[in-house]
Write a protein that holds these residues in place. Structure first.
Motif, PDB file in Angstrom:
ATOM      1  N   ILE A  70       0.163   7.911 -43.751  1.00  0.00           N
ATOM      2  CA  ILE A  70       0.271   9.684 -45.058  1.00  0.00           C
ATOM      3  C   ILE A  70       1.657   9.068 -45.945  1.00  0.00           C
ATOM      4  CG2 ILE A  70       1.221  11.687 -45.353  1.00  0.00           C
ATOM      5  CD1 ILE A  70      -1.753  11.904 -43.451  1.00  0.00           C
ATOM      6  N   ALA A  73       2.368   6.974 -48.406  1.00  0.00           N
ATOM      7  CA  ALA A  73       1.795   7.275 -49.925  1.00  0.00           C
ATOM      8  C   ALA A  73       2.369   7.872 -50.277  1.00  0.00           C
ATOM      9  CB  ALA A  73       0.100   7.212 -49.282  1.00  0.00           C
ATOM     10  N   HIS A  74       3.064   9.057 -49.804  1.00  0.00           N
ATOM     11  CA  HIS A  74       3.060   9.965 -50.187  1.00  0.00           C
ATOM     12  C   HIS A  74       4.928  10.457 -49.069  1.00  0.00           C
ATOM     13  CE1 HIS A  74       0.192  10.992 -52.269  1.00  0.00           C
ATOM     14  NE2 HIS A  74      -0.851  10.805 -50.523  1.00  0.00           N
ATOM     15  N   GLU A  76       7.428  11.960 -49.659  1.00  0.00           N
ATOM     16  CA  GLU A  76       8.292  13.618 -50.323  1.00  0.00           C
ATOM     17  C   GLU A  76       7.345  14.846 -48.459  1.00  0.00           C
ATOM     18  OE1 GLU A  76       3.594  13.338 -52.636  1.00  0.00           O
ATOM     19  OE2 GLU A  76       5.901  12.140 -51.574  1.00  0.00           O
ATOM     20  N   VAL A  77       6.410  13.940 -47.962  1.00  0.00           N
ATOM     21  CA  VAL A  77       5.709  14.738 -46.521  1.00  0.00           C
ATOM     22  C   VAL A  77       6.857  15.167 -45.968  1.00  0.00           C
ATOM     23  CG1 VAL A  77       3.474  13.985 -47.189  1.00  0.00           C
ATOM     24  CG2 VAL A  77       5.068  12.854 -45.127  1.00  0.00           C
ATOM     25  N   ILE A 336      -0.951  17.648 -50.706  1.00  0.00           N
ATOM     26  CA  ILE A 336      -0.652  16.133 -51.238  1.00  0.00           C
ATOM     27  C   ILE A 336      -1.308  15.219 -50.336  1.00  0.00           C
ATOM     28  CG2 ILE A 336       1.630  14.844 -50.321  1.00  0.00           C
ATOM     29  CD1 ILE A 336       3.324  17.790 -49.929  1.00  0.00           C
ATOM     30  N   ALA A 337      -1.188  14.687 -49.165  1.00  0.00           N
ATOM     31  CA  ALA A 337      -2.260  13.782 -48.528  1.00  0.00           C
ATOM     32  C   ALA A 337      -3.575  14.163 -48.559  1.00  0.00           C
ATOM     33  CB  ALA A 337      -1.659  14.171 -47.186  1.00  0.00           C
TER      34      ALA A 337
END
Length: 398
Positions: A70, A73-74, A76-77, A336-337
């Motif tokens: 995660i 891929a993201h 920003e989390v 987000i995920a």
């Protein structure tokens, strides 16, 4: 296991590389080429050898892997991590509500329907909320200061009546670091529980008195050190209880204790204890064959309205993936995920989780994923336990 659309939603799961899960019950398939799982390597309890009815896996828990995926891929989390200032105000409100209720029933007979109704509807709900406030605070998610978090947890402990917040933290962080590891994860039922309570009456007994199982089981598995935080927790709780008994009387104290008991008994919110990690999904022959690398789901989320009363603990996959994300931002993490959670099974009703756990013969105390290796004990070992302010950051993150 027979699925139930009314309680648990399941989806096709994406294979996880090198994941090797075995249902050690004499019915699991072997590997390719006539190979069989190395069951002898599992130094299992004699009762487990006889009944062989847990799900065993040889690899690490899935949350660390998904967390890394995660973040990749993201990224920003990671900005979602950090304390939530609102938590301390919610704790203050709920503690105040419980003290007010204790005052209102101070002269009400213990066996009065009004006493029990208030304790079940308000008291149990409030104390379950405080259980989960302590859970949230154990991850240092109320303040940036570890000491401030320890003190708030002790304050949240007051209406529960029994001091436990200090010892809960190392047990719970070990649960995160050692999910499913036999002998470390004290959330796992013991072999004796799985055998002697594996019936409708036994499971009903477990659900009714599960607060005692969760309170006493950890000490039977291993002991955590008694620290200054533990001493302060005990001293503060005893002082509070003494003040309650002297100023409000025994009725008020019984209200606190009954609220705690009902919060961990046959109460809708208590369903989260079982919903989080018991296997409710159908375990297919493909999953039973370790060569296929298809894991048995070991964590389940719940996205229903009761999360409002429980610090969003229902978003349990999300919580285990990112323990440093506070309750107010777990839904944002899910959004987000979303592609990482869309295929995971989840519950739609905690009440039905309890009902099915008791009456469905395919679901029971033995339906947990266990592993013999991996993880570690947090906050203790052969060396003296470190003060709270010296805990390593990675111990707080997972």
């Amino acid at each position: 296991m027979a699925p139930s659309a009314a309680s648990t939603i399941t989806s096709a799961q994406r294979p996880i590389k090198k994941e090797k899960t075995i249902r050690v019950n004499g019915r699991g398939g072997g590997g390719h080429g006539g190979e069989t799982p190395a069951q002898d390597e599992l130094s299992r309890h004699p009762i487990e050898v006889k009944y062989r009815d847990f799900f065993w896996t040889y690899t690490e828990e899935p949350h660390r892997t998904r967390r890394l995926e995660i973040i990749k891929a993201h990224p920003e989390v990671t900005k979602l991590c950090g304390p939530e200032p609102l938590t301390k105000y919610v704790v203050l409100l709920v503690v105040s509500i419980q003290i007010l209720c204790a005052y209102l029933v101070r002269n009400t007979p213990f066996f009065s329907p009004y006493f029990w109704l208030l304790a079940y509807v308000v008291g149990a709900t409030a104390n379950q909320n405080l259980f989960l406030a302590i859970h949230e605070i154990s991850h240092n998610l109320a303040f940036r200061s570890p000491t401030a978090n320890r003190l708030l947890a002790i304050f949240a402990n007051l209406p529960i009546g029994i001091p436990y917040s200090a010892s809960f933290r190392p047990y719970h962080l070990t649960h995160h670091k050692s999910l499913g590891v036999d002998g470390l994860d004290t959330d796992l039922p013991t072999a004796f529980e799985a055998i002697f309570l594996d019936s409708i009456l036994g499971k009903a007994f477990f659900c009714t008195f599960q607060i005692f199982f969760y309170a006493l089981r950890p000490m039977a598995v291993y002991r955590v050190p008694f620290t200054w935080v533990s001493a302060l927790n005990v001293a503060t709780q005893l002082a509070f209880d003494a003040v309650v008994l002297k100023t409000l009387g025994g009725g008020a104290m019984l209200y606190f204790l009954l609220s705690s008991f009902l919060a961990g008994s046959l109460h809708p919110l208590a369903g989260h204890f079982i919903a989080e990690h018991y296997v409710y999904s159908t375990v297919t022959p493909a999953q039973a064959d370790p060569a296929n690398g298809i894991p048995v789901p070991e964590t389940y989320s719940y996205y229903g309205p009761l999360n409002f009363l429980t610090y969003n603990v229902g978003l349990h996959n999300e919580h285990h993936d990112f323990p440093a994300v506070p309750w107010t931002r777990l839904h944002k993490l899910h959004d987000i995920a979303r592609e990482f959670y869309a295929d995971l099974p989840y519950h739609t009703s905690w009440t039905y989780v309890l009902w099915r756990f008791i009456f469905d013969e395919n679901v029971g105390i033995r339906c947990r994923v266990k592993r013999k290796e991996g993880g570690r004990m947090v906050g203790q070992g052969v060396q003296k336990q470190k003060p709270a302010e010296e805990w390593k950051e990675d111990e707080l993150q997972s």
